[in-house]
Enzyme design. Sequence first.
Site, PDB file in Angstrom:
ATOM      1  N   LYS A 292       0.839  -1.205   0.000  1.00  0.00           N
ATOM      2  CA  LYS A 292       0.000   0.000   0.000  1.00  0.00           C
ATOM      3  C   LYS A 292       0.877   1.260   0.000  1.00  0.00           C
ATOM      4  O   LYS A 292       2.079   1.175   0.210  1.00  0.00           O
ATOM      5  CB  LYS A 292      -0.937  -0.010   1.217  1.00  0.00           C
ATOM      6  CG  LYS A 292      -1.866  -1.238   1.263  1.00  0.00           C
ATOM      7  CD  LYS A 292      -2.972  -1.162   0.238  1.00  0.00           C
ATOM      8  CE  LYS A 292      -3.627  -2.480  -0.098  1.00  0.00           C
ATOM      9  NZ  LYS A 292      -4.169  -3.283   0.950  1.00  0.00           N
TER      10      LYS A 292
HETATM   11  C1  LIG Z   1      -5.234  -4.327   1.373  1.00  0.00           C
HETATM   12  C2  LIG Z   1      -6.696  -4.187   1.385  1.00  0.00           C
HETATM   13  C3  LIG Z   1      -7.467  -4.609   2.468  1.00  0.00           C
HETATM   14  C4  LIG Z   1      -6.922  -5.414   3.599  1.00  0.00           C
HETATM   15  O1  LIG Z   1      -5.918  -4.796   4.300  1.00  0.00           O
HETATM   16  P1  LIG Z   1      -4.881  -5.710   5.104  1.00  0.00           P
HETATM   17  O2  LIG Z   1      -4.064  -4.677   5.809  1.00  0.00           O
HETATM   18  O3  LIG Z   1      -4.086  -6.487   4.107  1.00  0.00           O
HETATM   19  O4  LIG Z   1      -5.635  -6.571   6.034  1.00  0.00           O
HETATM   20  C5  LIG Z   1      -8.826  -4.358   2.440  1.00  0.00           C
HETATM   21  N1  LIG Z   1      -9.408  -3.745   1.402  1.00  0.00           N
HETATM   22  C6  LIG Z   1      -8.700  -3.349   0.325  1.00  0.00           C
HETATM   23  C7  LIG Z   1      -9.401  -2.673  -0.795  1.00  0.00           C
HETATM   24  C8  LIG Z   1      -7.333  -3.580   0.271  1.00  0.00           C
HETATM   25  O5  LIG Z   1      -6.647  -3.212  -0.810  1.00  0.00           O
END
Ligand SMILES: *Cc1c(COP(=O)(O)O)cnc(C)c1O
Length: 382
Positions: A185
Site C-alpha cells: 500500500k
Molecule cells: C489491502 C486491502 C485490504 C486489507 O488490508 P490488510 O491490511 O491487508 O488486512 C482491504 N481492502 C482493500 C481494498 C485492500 O486493498
Amino acid sequence: MPQWTVPLADVVVPEEDIAAVADVYRSGWLSMGPETEALEREFAAYTGAAHALAATNGTAALHLICVAAGLGPGDEVVVPSMTFVATVNAIAYTGASPVFADVVSVTEPWLDPASVESVLTERTTAIMTMAYGGHPGQSEALAQLARERGLILLEDAAHAIGTRLGGRHLGTLGLAGAYSFFSNKNLAVGEGGMVVTDDDAVAARMRLLRSHGMTTLTWDRHRGHASAYDVVELGFNYRIDEPRAALGRRRLARLDDDNARRAELDARYRELLAGVDGLTPALPPVEGVRLAHHLFTIVLDEGIDRARFRETLAVRGVQTSVHYPPAHRFSIHATDAELPITDAYGERAVTLPMFATMTIEQQDEVVEAVRAALGVTAGARG
Ligand SMILES: *Cc1c(COP(=O)(O)O)cnc(C)c1O
C-alpha cells in the site's frame, strides 16, 4: 522469488526509519504506547478526522468499523464485488449479508450509485464503498444517497491515504473509514491499519473492541493511570505494536511527496500509452483533486489474451497483477447477482507497476514491454 526488472510495487526503508524502529526496540516498551498514540494523533490531523485508532491490519480495521456501526444478522450491506475480498469478509464476519452492486464502467471500476439504488431493500442498513486505486469515484453521490435513504456509509479507504475530495479526506465522508498499511500500500508498514470517525461514541466503541472489550489498557496501567479493569464488550485483539507505529509515523511524514511522485508517474504512463492500440488506461484523473494513485491499471480490448499478455511482460521481467478477481466469483461469496461490468473489468484489467521509487527507466521498460506484448498478441485478437 523471481528477480523482476520492474516489480509491481517496492518498499524502500531508509536507514533513518530503521534507526527509529531500532530505538523503539531499545526503549523496552513494544506494545501500544507513545508511538501508537503519536501515530493516531498525526493520522487524525492528516485526514481531518476527530478520531483515529491504529489496528493490527486493514482487515481488522474494516471489521472494527462494521461492528461499531452495529451491523449484524439480518442487515444487508451494499458493497462492490470489484474489491479485495477482505472488504466483503469484514461485513460477513458480523453476520450481516454483503449485497453486491455493479461498477460504473470498465475504466471506472467503483460503485455505481444507480446500481446501488437498484439493490436496496427494507433490510439494507449500510453502504460500504471502496476507493479503487485511491480514486474517489462516486463517493460524494453515494454519501448523498446514504443520507437520503437513512443508510450508514462506511468506507474502505485502504487505497486512498492522501486522496482529498472537496477538502475532505476519503474515509471521512461517512460514519467511519478503514485504511491498510500492508506492504504493497502507499503507506507501507508491513502489516497495520487505521480506523477514523468523527463520532465520539463510535470511536469509544472501537477503542474497546480493539482490545478485548477491556476498559483500560496495559499502557494505562503501566503509567499508574489505572489498576483494575472491566470487560464490557466481546472484543478482539486488533492492536498494532510500537515498532510498526514508529515506522508508520516516518512514512506518513513522507506520504505527500511519495503520492506526488506517483501522480507524475501516472500522468507519464497516460502520455506514453495514449496512442497504443489494444488498451485503455483506467481510473481517469479528476481535475483539481489530489489522488493517492495507489494503482495504475489498463483495460485490454475485448479479444486480447490477457494471460498471454501478462506472461510476455513477465518474461521481460515486468511484474503485473489483476486487481481484482471479483468477490462474487469466489465460492464463499457466490451469488446469482449479475454484475456484467464488474465481470468485464475482472477479465480485461491489468495492473502495471506503480510505486514512489519507480525510475523513469523502469517506467520506460514497462511501456516498451506493453507495446511489444500487444504487437505479439495482435494476431490472437478475435
Ligand atoms: C489491502 C486491502 C485490504 C486489507 O488490508 P490488510 O491490511 O491487508 O488486512 C482491504 N481492502 C482493500 C481494498 C485492500 O486493498
